[in-house]
Scaffold this active site. Structure first.
Site, short mmCIF file in Angstrom:
data_model
loop_
_atom_site.label_atom_id
_atom_site.label_comp_id
_atom_site.label_asym_id
_atom_site.label_seq_id
_atom_site.Cartn_x
_atom_site.Cartn_y
_atom_site.Cartn_z
CD GLU A 101 61.52 -18.63 -32.29
OE1 GLU A 101 60.90 -19.70 -32.23
OE2 GLU A 101 61.00 -17.54 -32.16
CB CYS A 114 65.17 -12.17 -37.14
SG CYS A 114 64.40 -11.85 -35.57
CB CYS A 121 63.19 -13.30 -22.76
SG CYS A 121 63.59 -11.57 -22.38
CB CYS A 125 57.23 -8.20 -22.60
SG CYS A 125 58.78 -7.31 -22.33
CB CYS A 128 56.89 -11.08 -25.77
SG CYS A 128 58.33 -11.99 -26.36
CB CYS A 345 59.01 -12.37 -30.96
SG CYS A 345 60.13 -12.34 -29.59
N1 SAH Z 1 64.20 -8.40 -26.23
C1 SAH Z 1 64.41 -7.50 -27.30
C2 SAH Z 1 64.59 -8.18 -28.64
C3 SAH Z 1 63.73 -9.39 -28.91
S1 SAH Z 1 62.01 -9.05 -29.07
C4 SAH Z 1 63.30 -6.47 -27.36
O1 SAH Z 1 62.30 -6.64 -26.65
O2 SAH Z 1 63.47 -5.49 -28.08
C5 SAH Z 1 61.95 -8.39 -30.72
C6 SAH Z 1 60.78 -7.47 -31.00
O3 SAH Z 1 59.56 -8.22 -31.07
C7 SAH Z 1 60.57 -6.42 -29.91
O4 SAH Z 1 60.35 -5.17 -30.50
C8 SAH Z 1 59.32 -6.93 -29.23
O5 SAH Z 1 58.66 -5.92 -28.54
C9 SAH Z 1 58.55 -7.51 -30.38
N2 SAH Z 1 57.48 -8.43 -30.01
C10 SAH Z 1 57.46 -9.32 -29.01
N3 SAH Z 1 56.28 -9.99 -28.99
C11 SAH Z 1 55.55 -9.49 -30.00
C12 SAH Z 1 54.24 -9.76 -30.50
N4 SAH Z 1 53.47 -10.69 -29.94
N5 SAH Z 1 53.82 -9.06 -31.57
C13 SAH Z 1 54.60 -8.13 -32.15
N6 SAH Z 1 55.84 -7.82 -31.73
C14 SAH Z 1 56.31 -8.49 -30.67
FE1 SF4 Z 2 62.06 -10.46 -23.74
FE2 SF4 Z 2 60.01 -10.64 -25.40
FE3 SF4 Z 2 60.19 -8.58 -23.71
FE4 SF4 Z 2 61.91 -8.76 -25.81
S1 SF4 Z 2 59.67 -8.48 -25.90
S2 SF4 Z 2 62.37 -8.27 -23.65
S3 SF4 Z 2 62.14 -11.00 -25.89
S4 SF4 Z 2 59.94 -10.73 -23.12
#
Ligand code: SAH
Ligand code: SF4
Length: 366
Positions: A101, A114, A121, A125, A128, A345
């Site tokens: 996306e 974005c 991934c 995390c 996410c 995300c």
């Molecule tokens: N993997 C990279 C970039 C993609 S995630 C990273 O982690 O930085 C992009 C951003 O979205 C990151 O700052 C991540 O921590 C945030 N993110 C992921 N899930 C989220 C959520 N449920 N609510 C708010 N921010 C979130």
């Molecule tokens: Fe991957 Fe989501 Fe963690 Fe970014 S926040 S590193 S996209 S699992």
């Protein structure tokens, strides 16, 4: 039909798509053509953001041949708009059926896309949506570049100019470094985007940050911190066990010294988890420990199906921001844009997981 020199497909049998080919590869394919054709086609793809069939200066047969031999990488599965058309989100299907996306956001002073760097991934995390779904594959350079081209075209249709790119869609760009960096060079050299308007966001892959510091283009770096102590960060962001905060902060300092660019910490505020006064204090210390104090971007956690904890209340977000500011740290609250269309995300794909892609298929806007 004009015969173009063909090249075997590069990436594990996958199709070489329109924005995968380099200028040199295009020149090879156009070997039998007048030399100016390469410039014409390249300008068509990157300046006009056009498809070969729209390049009316080319002979018709060549247009048809290029259209066929350089297919698009992204087909629209779903396109949603919200905030009165200010946010557009696409769910795409790639040539091998993988889905990713892209989100386009218009602001008063800029239009930002974005982009995703991977399908899924592997970083795991828990908060996410992308992390919850696991890893499918890396995106190719062309698949990353095309997201920006398609969004740029849409911005133009909306009477705007795409100015900024952030790698905050699906995936960890530093885990797909080569394709990410090649895409960044293409944004800069061919799409004319300034390095100051390009931001790589990373969960904290230290070797990637160190490598980024050696590149010629000074792009912005966003580090998704979310916790300022190792115990909590190990839990929220499992890669912290491999690259703990000391190592990460050291790499951030190295980046700042090499580039002199502003660095930001991303902090998703999670109710009762990382939004306490003590968390603010620790974060302040981390931000101020760098050669140039980090800017902090706060965002209330977006709810995801696989994570029970909620985002902090609007009031707490503001209090947390004010605590940071009173400690001399620059902090802004990111507007959660497009939450009604699941623009957070990884969330559009998550909500489409049960749907038949064809049930919502729209034609690509080209
Ligand atoms: N993997 C990279 C970039 C993609 S995630 C990273 O982690 O930085 C992009 C951003 O979205 C990151 O700052 C991540 O921590 C945030 N993110 C992921 N899930 C989220 C959520 N449920 N609510 C708010 N921010 C979130
Ligand atoms: Fe991957 Fe989501 Fe963690 Fe970014 S926040 S590193 S996209 S699992």
């Amino acid at each position: 039909m004009i015969e173009l020199a063909s090249k075997p497909s590069p990436q594990g049998g996958r199709t070489l798509t329109r924005y995968d080919v380099t200028r040199a590869e295009l020149a090879e394919r156009l070997a039998g053509q007048p030399r100016y054709r390469v410039d014409q086609v390249w300008a068509g793809l990157y300046e006009q953001l056009a498809s070969p069939d729209e390049l009316t200066a080319l002979p018709k047969a060549l247009r048809a041949e290029l259209e066929e031999s350089l297919p698009l990488a992204l087909e629209v599965v779903a396109e949603r708009t919200s905030d009165g058309g200010e946010v557009v989100k696409w769910l795409w299907v790639l040539t091998d059926g993988t889905q990713v996306e892209t989100v386009l956001m218009h602001y008063a002073d800029r239009s930002t896309v974005c982009v995703s760097s991977q399908a899924g991934c592997a970083m795991g995390c828990g908060f996410c949506a992308t992390g919850q779904a696991g890893f499918d594959r890396h995106l190719t350079t062309g698949e990353i570049v095309e997201q920006v081209v398609r969004a740029g075209r849409r911005a133009r249709d909306d009477g705007r100019r795409l100015s900024n790119v952030v790698f905050m869609g699906m995936g960890e760009p530093m885990a797909n470094y080569d394709a990410t960096w090649a895409a960044i060079e293409r944004f800069h050299a061919d799409l004319g985007l300034s390095a100051r308007h390009l931001t790589v966001s990373t969960v904290g892959i230290v070797p990637g940050i160190r490598r980024l510091a050696t590149e010629a283009l000074p792009v912005n770096l966003a580090v998704s911190l979310h916790a300022a102590g190792d115990a909590l960060r190990d839990e929220l962001v499992p890669i912290n066990r491999r690259y703990p905060l000391r190592t990460l902060m050291d790499a951030c300092a190295g980046y700042l010294q090499a580039k002199g660019r502003r660095l930001s910490f991303e902090w998703a505020l999670i109710d009762g988890v990382n939004d306490g006064d003590r968390d603010a204090q620790l974060l302040m210390e981390r931000a101020r420990s760098l050669p140039l104090p980090a800017h902090v971007n706060l965002i209330p956690l977006n709810p995801t199906p696989g994570y029970a904890v909620r985002g902090s209340s609007t009031r707490r977000v503001r209090e947390f921001r004010d605590l940071l500011r009173s400690g001399g740290v620059n902090a802004t609250v990111r507007r959660t844009r497009g939450t009604r269309i699941d623009a957070a995300c990884g969330q559009l794909r998550a909500t489409h997981a049960d749907a038949e892609p064809t049930a919502v298929a729209l034609r690509p806007r080209r």
